[in-house]
Design a protein around this motif. Structure first.
Motif, PDB file in Angstrom:
ATOM      1  N   ARG A   1       2.925  -7.697  49.923  1.00 36.61           N
ATOM      2  CA  ARG A   1       3.226  -7.466  51.333  1.00 36.61           C
ATOM      3  C   ARG A   1       3.832  -8.710  51.965  1.00 36.61           C
ATOM      4  NH1 ARG A   1      -1.340  -5.241  55.062  1.00 36.61           N
ATOM      5  NH2 ARG A   1       0.460  -5.429  56.433  1.00 36.61           N
TER       6      ARG A   1
ATOM      7  N   SER B   1       4.144 -13.994  51.007  1.00 40.07           N
ATOM      8  CA  SER B   1       3.599 -12.666  50.750  1.00 40.07           C
ATOM      9  C   SER B   1       2.123 -12.775  50.404  1.00 40.07           C
ATOM     10  CB  SER B   1       4.336 -11.985  49.591  1.00 40.07           C
ATOM     11  OG  SER B   1       5.701 -11.829  49.872  1.00 40.07           O
TER      12      SER B   1
ATOM     13  N   VAL C   1       6.158  -3.750  52.748  1.00 37.27           N
ATOM     14  CA  VAL C   1       6.004  -3.870  51.303  1.00 37.27           C
ATOM     15  C   VAL C   1       7.267  -4.498  50.708  1.00 37.27           C
ATOM     16  CG1 VAL C   1       5.734  -2.602  49.136  1.00 37.27           C
ATOM     17  CG2 VAL C   1       4.421  -1.925  51.178  1.00 37.27           C
TER      18      VAL C   1
ATOM     19  N   GLN D   1       1.091   1.743  52.789  1.00 37.67           N
ATOM     20  CA  GLN D   1       1.159   0.363  53.254  1.00 37.67           C
ATOM     21  C   GLN D   1       2.490   0.151  53.965  1.00 37.67           C
ATOM     22  OE1 GLN D   1      -0.967  -2.284  53.265  1.00 37.67           O
ATOM     23  NE2 GLN D   1      -2.616  -1.079  52.325  1.00 37.67           N
TER      24      GLN D   1
END
Length: 394
Positions: free
Chosen positions: A82, A89, A63, A60
């Motif tokens: 994220r 987020s 992060v 990912q």
């Protein structure tokens, strides 16, 4: 580079990588699988290896945090927080077993518009901003639907720090303004679908970067948020907290502003810690209306003291060792103190700052003088009679 060994360090392999590893976290279900987060990368990429560092793949990007979560009868999940362009987020997750399979790793959305995300034991906590710029808390128990928690207070809640979780009881600190934070304890129904927080302790000391004490020394010394709250190991419901007893005029917070209190009933009531009346040599301690104040995270970080925090162990229930001061606050002449009855009574066993530890269910105590910048020591002190007498080694 990342260095690995699969034979207890007899042979170490060097793996050259194209990123800077900041955080490394292993998957408990497979010893060859671990994650690496590169915090120096503007895209904050999270990498995965399933062959113990030989190869890495990007899992990912952007992060903020990641955490493994499992429990009794619950599969292990990987949760990733994220960062989004909205300055909030989103939380996504994947069953950890899927990480071991070939092909794309499909994450599932959990919740959006998140300010902070925490996983502690059977709980997930999410904070979100309300329209009036206050903070609301959402709680999920054992991965059930998130429910909004209510605070029994007229004060605005600006930020939240989860201090402790024991069973279904939650203790947290709510930041109300730049200096004021209170400790709250949860009250709930059996399935945790109705959660309320009632005030437990006023003016508990909590530091949260970007929320309070922004111009204090803490901005240079503390990387993470903390609440000066200690849960005594081996027994339920016993906590020691630092609270502000004298509000500073500015952000110049110091040990002189803090004092210690103790609770034996899960935070329902708090009292001063009864101090011993004699020192380690049996001499009377002249101090009227004084109590014992114990060092925690605040004192450990404070540049002048850097003292050792409280210690207890499940293998020695009721035994507590701590650095502390007898007086009106945490400011004063330090010593090492021990309690054999979970904090009801205390005795001084050493003067000045020491590193310390215990073994044999509390039957042996070990200490080393803490000189800081004044010199070094090659002497280890030990006691087998609860600190009444000390011997030196070598």
């Amino acid at each position: 580079a990342i260095f690995t060994s699969d034979d207890n360090g007899k042979n170490i392999k060097n793996h050259i990588i194209a990123f800077k590893p900041s955080d490394v976290s292993f998957y408990e279900g497979d010893s060859k699988t671990f994650l690496v987060l590169d915090k120096d990368d503007p895209q904050r990429k999270l990498y995965i290896t399933t062959d113990f560092g030989v190869t890495f793949d990007v899992l990912q990007s952007y992060v903020k945090t990641f955490v493994w979560s499992s429990g009794e009868g619950i599969a292990t999940h990987l949760y990733v927080e994220r960062k989004e362009p909205t300055n909030t987020s989103s939380i996504i997750f994947i069953n950890a077993s899927e990480l071991l399979k070939n092909g794309p790793k499909k994450f599932h959305p959990l919740i959006e518009n998140v300010q902070e995300f925490y996983v502690k034991k059977d709980f997930m906590f999410v904070t979100q901003k309300s329209l009036n710029n206050t903070t609301k808390l959402l709680i999920s128990y054992r991965r059930e639907a998130f429910v909004k928690a209510d605070f029994i207070t007229e004060l605005d809640v600006r930020a939240i720090h989860i201090a402790d979780v024991e069973g279904k009881r939650i203790m947290l600190s709510a930041i109300h303004n730049a200096k004021i934070s209170h400790l709250y304890v949860s009250e709930s129904n059996e399935n945790m679908t109705d959660v309320k927080f009632v005030q437990s302790l006023e003016n508990v000391f909590t530091y949260m970067p970007e929320h309070n004490w922004k111009s204090s020394w803490l901005t240079q010394s503390a990387d993470e948020a903390f609440t000066d709250l200690y849960k005594v190991e081996g027994l339920r419901g016993i906590y020691i907290a630092s609270k502000i007893i004298k509000m500073p005029q500015s952000d110049a917070i110091s040990p002189d502003n803090l004092g210690s209190v103790i609770s034996f009933d899960h935070g329902n009531t708090w009292n001063a810690i009864i101090s011993p009346t004699v020192d380690d040599e049996g001499q009377a301690i002249p101090c009227k209306d004084c109590s014992l104040h114990l060092s925690q995270k605040f004192s450990q970080l404070y540049p002048v003291t850097r003292s050792v925090t409280i210690m207890s162990s499940k293998s020695a229930p009721g035994v507590i060792m701590a650095s502390g001061v007898i007086g009106k606050s945490l400011k004063g002449h330090p010593g090492v103190y021990i309690s054999r009855d979970a904090g009801l009574t205390w005795k001084q066993i050493l003067k000045n700052y020491h590193f310390f530890n215990m073994g044999d269910h509390g039957g042996i105590l070990v200490a080393v003088k803490y000189f800081k910048s004044k010199g070094e020591t090659r002497e280890i002190l030990y006691s087998t009679d609860e600190g009444d007498k000390w011997s030196a080694s070598p």
